[in-house]
Design an enzyme around this catalytic site. Structure first.
Site, short mmCIF file in Angstrom:
data_model
loop_
_atom_site.label_atom_id
_atom_site.label_comp_id
_atom_site.label_asym_id
_atom_site.label_seq_id
_atom_site.Cartn_x
_atom_site.Cartn_y
_atom_site.Cartn_z
N LYS A 120 -2.79 5.28 12.86
CA LYS A 120 -2.41 4.25 12.12
C LYS A 120 -0.85 3.76 12.32
O LYS A 120 -0.61 2.70 12.53
CB LYS A 120 -2.30 4.91 10.66
CG LYS A 120 -1.86 3.85 9.74
CD LYS A 120 -1.39 4.48 8.32
CE LYS A 120 -0.05 5.01 8.51
NZ LYS A 120 0.88 5.53 7.28
N ASP A 138 -4.07 2.08 6.46
CA ASP A 138 -3.45 2.89 5.84
C ASP A 138 -4.02 3.16 4.41
O ASP A 138 -5.21 2.63 4.19
CB ASP A 138 -1.92 2.44 5.49
CG ASP A 138 -1.87 1.16 4.74
OD1 ASP A 138 -2.61 0.84 4.17
OD2 ASP A 138 -0.60 0.81 4.25
#
Length: 211
Positions: A120, A138
């Site tokens: 991420k 996220d």
């Protein structure tokens, strides 16, 4: 799964965020890398208070690599898990200096070699520091993509990323990665989503709209 097209979704998102941004303040890839490590389980607002002091003392990865851990900890001690983060930031910068000539790499494979950087975070760096297409997944994007818009039924960030990469054409990945985070953070919130203010409300399949 989604009953609308990519075009429908992006047109409506652009009414909210014609030019989406990232809340973390940074001036170069090194600064964003440090800021993203600090931001884990902390707020961007808190990180933005610390980073100007941090980068004044440590303007480059080389400065962090040779700093004492205690110096780093002292500056970042107001964020959660500051001792662990200090260690990761130092190790990350040491790796950047030793293996990447003091520059944050600009591809997924090499960014993932840096301590403290997961997929991420690597995507955040690629999209926001280098303007290179990637899909940021996220907590906000997971909520929006899975339970609200139902673009994915994935149970893992990896599967959700694959589904989003299929649904959106690559030329839109940078826009989507910024816009979906903001949309999830400020409009399609976990509690009491702002459905009355949402331009996606007419195409959104979410069953419990807050109307």
């Amino acid at each position: 799964m989604a009953t609308f097209t990519e075009k429908d979704l992006i047109e409506r998102l652009k009414k909210h965020y014609p030019q989406p941004w990232i809340d973390l303040k940074f001036e170069n890839p090194y600064q964003l890398t440090v800021a993203t490590i600090l931001a884990a389980q902390s707020t961007d607002k808190k990180v933005n208070q610390i980073t100007p002091i941090f980068f004044k003392k440590f303007p480059t990865p080389q400065d962090v690599a040779k700093a004492h851990l205690e110096e780093i900890e002292e500056i970042i001690k107001s964020v959660n898990y500051y001792k662990r983060k200090a260690k990761l930031i130092k190790e990350c910068c040491q790796k950047v200096v030793q293996e990447f000539e003091g520059k944050i790499p600009d591809n997924m494979e090499d960014i993932l070699k840096l301590p403290g950087i997961g997929r991420k975070t690597a995507s955040v760096i690629l999209v926001n520091a280098f303007n290179i297409p990637a899909i940021v997944v996220d907590t906000h994007v997971i909520r929006v993509a899975v339970s609200r818009l139902k673009i994915s039924n994935g149970k893992t960030p990896e599967k959700i990323e694959k589904d989003l990469a299929k649904f959106f054409s690559k030329e839109n990945w940078i826009y989507i990665s910024k816009a979906l985070v903001l949309f999830g953070r400020y409009i399609c919130t976990a509690k009491n989503p702002k459905c009355k203010e949402c331009y996606l409300v007419d195409i959104c399949p979410y069953e419990k709209k807050n109307l």
